[in-house]
Write a protein that holds these residues in place. Structure first.
Motif, PDB file in Angstrom:
ATOM      1  N   CYS A  92       7.784   3.794  -6.352  1.00  0.00           N
ATOM      2  CA  CYS A  92       6.497   3.930  -6.970  1.00  0.00           C
ATOM      3  C   CYS A  92       5.500   4.945  -6.344  1.00  0.00           C
ATOM      4  CB  CYS A  92       5.930   2.536  -7.047  1.00  0.00           C
ATOM      5  SG  CYS A  92       4.114   2.407  -7.655  1.00  0.00           S
ATOM      6  N   GLN A  93       4.719   5.656  -6.995  1.00  0.00           N
ATOM      7  CA  GLN A  93       4.333   6.883  -6.322  1.00  0.00           C
ATOM      8  C   GLN A  93       2.620   6.597  -6.096  1.00  0.00           C
ATOM      9  OE1 GLN A  93       5.959   9.920  -5.504  1.00  0.00           O
ATOM     10  NE2 GLN A  93       7.700   8.521  -5.917  1.00  0.00           N
ATOM     11  N   SER A  94       2.286   5.530  -6.162  1.00  0.00           N
ATOM     12  CA  SER A  94       0.873   5.022  -5.871  1.00  0.00           C
ATOM     13  C   SER A  94       0.432   5.341  -4.410  1.00  0.00           C
ATOM     14  CB  SER A  94       0.658   3.429  -6.029  1.00  0.00           C
ATOM     15  OG  SER A  94      -0.496   3.176  -5.901  1.00  0.00           O
ATOM     16  N   GLU A  95      -0.552   5.766  -4.217  1.00  0.00           N
ATOM     17  CA  GLU A  95      -1.437   5.940  -2.911  1.00  0.00           C
ATOM     18  C   GLU A  95      -2.287   4.720  -2.610  1.00  0.00           C
ATOM     19  OE1 GLU A  95      -2.624   9.972  -1.883  1.00  0.00           O
ATOM     20  OE2 GLU A  95      -1.995  10.627  -3.823  1.00  0.00           O
ATOM     21  N   VAL A  96      -2.184   3.700  -3.430  1.00  0.00           N
ATOM     22  CA  VAL A  96      -2.887   2.585  -2.877  1.00  0.00           C
ATOM     23  C   VAL A  96      -2.765   1.707  -1.657  1.00  0.00           C
ATOM     24  CG1 VAL A  96      -4.200   0.364  -3.852  1.00  0.00           C
ATOM     25  CG2 VAL A  96      -3.922   2.102  -5.472  1.00  0.00           C
ATOM     26  N   PRO A  97      -1.402   1.444  -1.423  1.00  0.00           N
ATOM     27  CA  PRO A  97      -1.041   0.679  -0.557  1.00  0.00           C
ATOM     28  C   PRO A  97      -1.294   1.225   0.696  1.00  0.00           C
ATOM     29  CG  PRO A  97       0.607   0.558  -2.286  1.00  0.00           C
ATOM     30  CD  PRO A  97      -0.248   1.637  -2.413  1.00  0.00           C
ATOM     31  N   VAL A  98      -1.676   0.630   1.653  1.00  0.00           N
ATOM     32  CA  VAL A  98      -1.712   1.076   3.219  1.00  0.00           C
ATOM     33  C   VAL A  98      -1.045  -0.228   4.147  1.00  0.00           C
ATOM     34  CG1 VAL A  98      -3.216   1.816   5.343  1.00  0.00           C
ATOM     35  CG2 VAL A  98      -3.807   2.295   2.626  1.00  0.00           C
ATOM     36  N   PHE A  99      -0.316   0.015   5.115  1.00  0.00           N
ATOM     37  CA  PHE A  99       0.430  -0.697   5.937  1.00  0.00           C
ATOM     38  C   PHE A  99      -0.031  -0.582   7.401  1.00  0.00           C
ATOM     39  CE2 PHE A  99       2.932  -0.541   2.334  1.00  0.00           C
ATOM     40  CZ  PHE A  99       3.129  -1.767   1.726  1.00  0.00           C
ATOM     41  N   ILE A 100      -0.635  -1.740   7.964  1.00  0.00           N
ATOM     42  CA  ILE A 100      -0.789  -1.670   9.495  1.00  0.00           C
ATOM     43  C   ILE A 100       0.240  -2.285  10.120  1.00  0.00           C
ATOM     44  CG2 ILE A 100      -2.456  -2.253  11.122  1.00  0.00           C
ATOM     45  CD1 ILE A 100      -4.587  -1.925   9.488  1.00  0.00           C
ATOM     46  N   VAL A 101       0.852  -1.822  11.076  1.00  0.00           N
ATOM     47  CA  VAL A 101       1.791  -2.362  11.739  1.00  0.00           C
ATOM     48  C   VAL A 101       1.900  -2.331  13.300  1.00  0.00           C
ATOM     49  CG1 VAL A 101       3.589  -2.173   9.702  1.00  0.00           C
ATOM     50  CG2 VAL A 101       3.867  -0.592  11.618  1.00  0.00           C
ATOM     51  N   GLY A 102       2.766  -2.931  13.991  1.00  0.00           N
ATOM     52  CA  GLY A 102       2.816  -3.032  15.589  1.00  0.00           C
ATOM     53  C   GLY A 102       3.070  -4.428  16.109  1.00  0.00           C
ATOM     54  N   MET A 103       2.748  -4.395  17.362  1.00  0.00           N
ATOM     55  CA  MET A 103       2.953  -5.882  17.970  1.00  0.00           C
ATOM     56  C   MET A 103       1.627  -6.570  17.590  1.00  0.00           C
ATOM     57  SD  MET A 103       6.177  -6.648  19.294  1.00  0.00           S
ATOM     58  CE  MET A 103       5.632  -7.403  20.808  1.00  0.00           C
ATOM     59  N   ARG A 128      19.084   2.972  -7.495  1.00  0.00           N
ATOM     60  CA  ARG A 128      17.808   3.989  -7.258  1.00  0.00           C
ATOM     61  C   ARG A 128      16.790   3.319  -7.999  1.00  0.00           C
ATOM     62  NH1 ARG A 128      16.930   9.261  -5.537  1.00  0.00           N
ATOM     63  NH2 ARG A 128      15.451  10.308  -7.000  1.00  0.00           N
ATOM     64  N   VAL A 129      17.035   2.914  -9.356  1.00  0.00           N
ATOM     65  CA  VAL A 129      15.983   2.473 -10.372  1.00  0.00           C
ATOM     66  C   VAL A 129      15.173   1.247  -9.638  1.00  0.00           C
ATOM     67  CG1 VAL A 129      17.425   1.010 -11.618  1.00  0.00           C
ATOM     68  CG2 VAL A 129      15.210   2.259 -12.741  1.00  0.00           C
ATOM     69  N   ALA A 130      15.742   0.486  -9.014  1.00  0.00           N
ATOM     70  CA  ALA A 130      15.184  -0.673  -8.616  1.00  0.00           C
ATOM     71  C   ALA A 130      13.930  -0.279  -7.711  1.00  0.00           C
ATOM     72  CB  ALA A 130      16.094  -1.809  -7.757  1.00  0.00           C
ATOM     73  N   TRP A 131      14.093   0.754  -6.699  1.00  0.00           N
ATOM     74  CA  TRP A 131      13.107   1.132  -5.973  1.00  0.00           C
ATOM     75  C   TRP A 131      11.801   1.392  -6.546  1.00  0.00           C
ATOM     76  CZ3 TRP A 131      13.933  -0.570  -1.260  1.00  0.00           C
ATOM     77  CH2 TRP A 131      15.485  -0.822  -0.752  1.00  0.00           C
ATOM     78  N   SER A 132      11.620   1.864  -7.651  1.00  0.00           N
ATOM     79  CA  SER A 132      10.398   2.039  -8.094  1.00  0.00           C
ATOM     80  C   SER A 132       9.820   0.767  -8.771  1.00  0.00           C
ATOM     81  CB  SER A 132      10.547   3.026  -9.513  1.00  0.00           C
ATOM     82  OG  SER A 132       9.327   3.268 -10.051  1.00  0.00           O
ATOM     83  N   GLU A 133      10.871  -0.322  -9.606  1.00  0.00           N
ATOM     84  CA  GLU A 133      10.356  -1.448  -9.849  1.00  0.00           C
ATOM     85  C   GLU A 133      10.037  -2.113  -8.754  1.00  0.00           C
ATOM     86  OE1 GLU A 133      13.836  -2.866 -11.744  1.00  0.00           O
ATOM     87  OE2 GLU A 133      13.985  -1.327 -13.216  1.00  0.00           O
ATOM     88  N   LEU A 134      10.376  -2.149  -7.595  1.00  0.00           N
ATOM     89  CA  LEU A 134       9.781  -2.964  -6.303  1.00  0.00           C
ATOM     90  C   LEU A 134       8.486  -2.525  -6.087  1.00  0.00           C
ATOM     91  CD1 LEU A 134      13.217  -3.305  -4.434  1.00  0.00           C
ATOM     92  CD2 LEU A 134      12.030  -5.068  -5.280  1.00  0.00           C
ATOM     93  N   GLY A 135       8.567  -1.319  -5.949  1.00  0.00           N
ATOM     94  CA  GLY A 135       7.195  -0.626  -5.631  1.00  0.00           C
ATOM     95  C   GLY A 135       6.121  -1.222  -6.556  1.00  0.00           C
ATOM     96  N   ALA A 136       6.438  -0.942  -7.789  1.00  0.00           N
ATOM     97  CA  ALA A 136       5.336  -1.387  -8.821  1.00  0.00           C
ATOM     98  C   ALA A 136       5.101  -2.825  -8.772  1.00  0.00           C
ATOM     99  CB  ALA A 136       6.101  -0.884 -10.237  1.00  0.00           C
ATOM    100  N   ALA A 137       5.983  -3.533  -8.592  1.00  0.00           N
ATOM    101  CA  ALA A 137       5.566  -5.146  -8.528  1.00  0.00           C
ATOM    102  C   ALA A 137       4.734  -5.391  -7.268  1.00  0.00           C
ATOM    103  CB  ALA A 137       7.023  -6.006  -8.333  1.00  0.00           C
ATOM    104  N   TYR A 138       5.071  -4.847  -6.058  1.00  0.00           N
ATOM    105  CA  TYR A 138       4.245  -5.129  -4.844  1.00  0.00           C
ATOM    106  C   TYR A 138       2.832  -4.598  -5.331  1.00  0.00           C
ATOM    107  CZ  TYR A 138       2.200  -4.501  -0.441  1.00  0.00           C
ATOM    108  OH  TYR A 138       1.348  -4.560   0.741  1.00  0.00           O
ATOM    109  N   LEU A 139       2.813  -3.351  -5.761  1.00  0.00           N
ATOM    110  CA  LEU A 139       1.398  -2.904  -6.058  1.00  0.00           C
ATOM    111  C   LEU A 139       0.561  -3.782  -6.961  1.00  0.00           C
ATOM    112  CD1 LEU A 139      -0.644  -0.499  -6.163  1.00  0.00           C
ATOM    113  CD2 LEU A 139       0.656   0.373  -8.075  1.00  0.00           C
ATOM    114  N   ALA A 140       1.223  -4.311  -7.994  1.00  0.00           N
ATOM    115  CA  ALA A 140       0.573  -5.228  -8.854  1.00  0.00           C
ATOM    116  C   ALA A 140       0.271  -6.524  -8.136  1.00  0.00           C
ATOM    117  CB  ALA A 140       1.738  -5.709 -10.029  1.00  0.00           C
ATOM    118  N   SER A 141       0.787  -6.752  -7.304  1.00  0.00           N
ATOM    119  CA  SER A 141       0.623  -8.163  -6.658  1.00  0.00           C
ATOM    120  C   SER A 141      -0.751  -8.094  -5.745  1.00  0.00           C
ATOM    121  CB  SER A 141       1.795  -8.637  -5.723  1.00  0.00           C
ATOM    122  OG  SER A 141       2.003  -7.778  -4.743  1.00  0.00           O
ATOM    123  N   ILE A 142      -0.903  -6.769  -5.003  1.00  0.00           N
ATOM    124  CA  ILE A 142      -1.994  -6.757  -4.118  1.00  0.00           C
ATOM    125  C   ILE A 142      -3.391  -6.265  -4.983  1.00  0.00           C
ATOM    126  CG2 ILE A 142      -0.459  -6.175  -2.100  1.00  0.00           C
ATOM    127  CD1 ILE A 142      -1.327  -3.205  -2.287  1.00  0.00           C
TER     128      ILE A 142
END
Length: 491
Positions: free
Chosen positions: A246-257, A311-325
């Protein structure tokens, strides 16, 4: 699933059984069937609400629990359930009001009062939080969770009666181990505030030793997982999948310890009017679990199974995560997920959401590890309770992040806590520029933000940036040989 012939009573019994057996989809369908027949059926509303919370659908849960409060306004538990759902959805002031009404209906419920104190802390109302914690401890002096919550929001002074109260409880030994651990950690904080660092560390060691006996953790298993992860996310996998997500720029992830300055970074970013700081979300793991159900052979495991995902599943997963947030903040240009332990998932994040921005928070390894060792985390992962395991885990984390630096096509932004403290404005502007947003002065006044903070840094982000935490490890230097040895050992 249709309601069985007979009565709604039988259907409710079946719904309870389905819930207890973990058959949540079937349970939800049955509850909805019951509610179509009787829209005010309290138990069906309750079960559906808890199912929605489990499935990270807090708005559905809020609707169910609010309806229950309207139907049965004198039942305290409904207010507590509503408060929990509101808090999960990020509506912290409304959650606080619901929790306060719960306490009004059940003034002798110490667990409810404890939760109220915690929520006051999260929104920065430390005066009311302290009063609530003290009320809990007046009736239940051995409640370690309340002692620890109070310790986090105060600075101990000589003669503080809480110290003698905690010492007496700890010496009595008549409390369960988890509470005993929290009291020991609280005494560690108290003695550190008083400048008695050797005594403080002795209490921190005691609290961690008690806690370690309660937790299942295997550092050799972690080493194996890390090696498998690095091997599975190869350049061949990246070349094969490319930018399929999914090509959205909305998600931002902060990671680390943990204890790496991530809460401070999130608070700065979330002070921008076009950014929503969502906190530590479970959504990524839930999205992957649901989205890949039935798509991977049961005999295949992650991370090796990543190459089996079409390959098609990655776009679906990204869209599902985007919809959830986006349910949390539909109008935000950027939504920040600060689940730090997403760091092993950065490869999957890129395949799902190739335009998502990743911020990696770093801090001096000794300061980070000491800060982890001296905290009693709400969600334990096991590695923080032993200095050798803590150092080894830190080295594994470093090896994973080194792999992502080479593997990810687009660079993540790395923010060192020490740089942020030394020059807050430069680093804040760098963060906002990385997000692709226009600068806003509110990002430098983050400590005035009224957003809730639900980590152990809840007191620090209510104050301007200070440097006293840099080099904190030196207070305990004589006790850290095992940690230093582990940090110097290759994984």
């Amino acid at each position: 699933m249709e309601i069985p012939s007979g009565s709604i009573v039988n259907a409710l019994q079946q719904a309870r059984t389905l819930y207890d057996d973990g058959q949540y989809a079937e349970c939800e369908r049955l509850c909805r069937d019951i509610l179509r027949r009787d829209s005010d059926q309290p138990e069906a509303l309750s079960i559906l609400g808890y199912l929605a919370q489990r499935g990270a659908a807090p708005n559905v849960a809020i609707e169910c629990f609010q309806r229950l409060c309207d139907l049965q306004p004198d039942v305290p538990a409904h207010r507590g359930a509503l408060a929990s759902a509101l808090r999960q959805a990020g509506h912290h002031q409304e959650a606080l009001q619901a929790q306060a009404s719960y306490v009004e209906l059940a003034p002798d419920d110490t667990a409810a009062l404890q939760n109220l104190a915690l929520q006051y802390s999260e929104v920065g109302d430390f005066e009311r939080a302290r009063a609530s914690y003290e009320k809990v401890l007046a009736s239940m002096p051995s409640f370690g969770r309340a002692h620890y919550g109070l310790a986090l929001i105060k600075k101990f002074e000589p003669g503080d009666p809480q110290i003698s109260q905690m010492s007496a409880v700890l010496e009595s030994g008549d409390i369960e181990p988890a509470e005993r651990s929290r009291i020991a950690m609280s005494l560690g904080k108290a003695h550190e505030d008083l400048g008695d660092y050797d005594q403080a560390f002795a209490y921190y060691e005691l609290g961690n030793r008690i806690k370690r006996d309660l937790i299942s953790f295997d550092i050799d298993e972690e080493r194996s997982k890390t090696a498998r992860l690095i091997q599975s996310f190869s350049t061949e996998l990246l070349d094969k999948t490319g930018y399929a997500g999914c090509q959205s720029e909305v998600p931002v992830f902060i990671v680390g310890m943990p204890r790496s300055g991530s809460t401070l970074v999130e608070q700065i970013i979330a002070s921008h009017p076009e950014v929503h700081g969502a906190g530590e979300l479970p959504n990524l793991f839930q999205t992957i679990e649901r989205g890949l159900h039935g798509r991977i052979s049961p005999d295949r495991q992650f991370p090796e199974a990543v190459k089996d995902i079409p390959r098609v599943a990655w776009s679906e997963l990204g869209a599902a995560y985007l919809a959830s947030i986006q349910k949390l903040a539909p109008d935000a240009l950027r939504i920040v997920d600060k689940q730090l332990f997403n760091y092993p998932m950065l490869g999957i994040i890129h395949l799902m959401l190739p335009k998502a921005r990743i911020i990696h928070c770093t801090r001096d390894p000794l300061d980070t590890c000491v800060s982890c060792f001296t905290q009693s985390f709400g969600a334990e992962r096991g590695f923080t309770c032993d200095l050798s395991e803590l150092g080894a885990t830190y080295r594994l984390y470093q090896s994973v992040m080194a792999h992502w630096r080479k593997w990810l096509p687009d660079p993540m932004l790395e923010v060192a806590y020490e740089d942020l403290v030394a020059d807050p404005e430069t680093q804040a502007r760098r963060l906002i520029r990385f997000l692709g947003l226009e600068w806003n002065d509110a990002c430098l006044a983050f400590h005035h933000s009224d957003r809730a903070v639900v980590t152990s840094s809840l007191g620090q982000v209510r104050e301007p940036i200070y440097s006293s935490s840099i080099g904190r490890w030196r207070r305990f230097e004589s006790h850290l040989s095992r940690l230093q040895e582990a940090l110097a050992t290759d994984v």
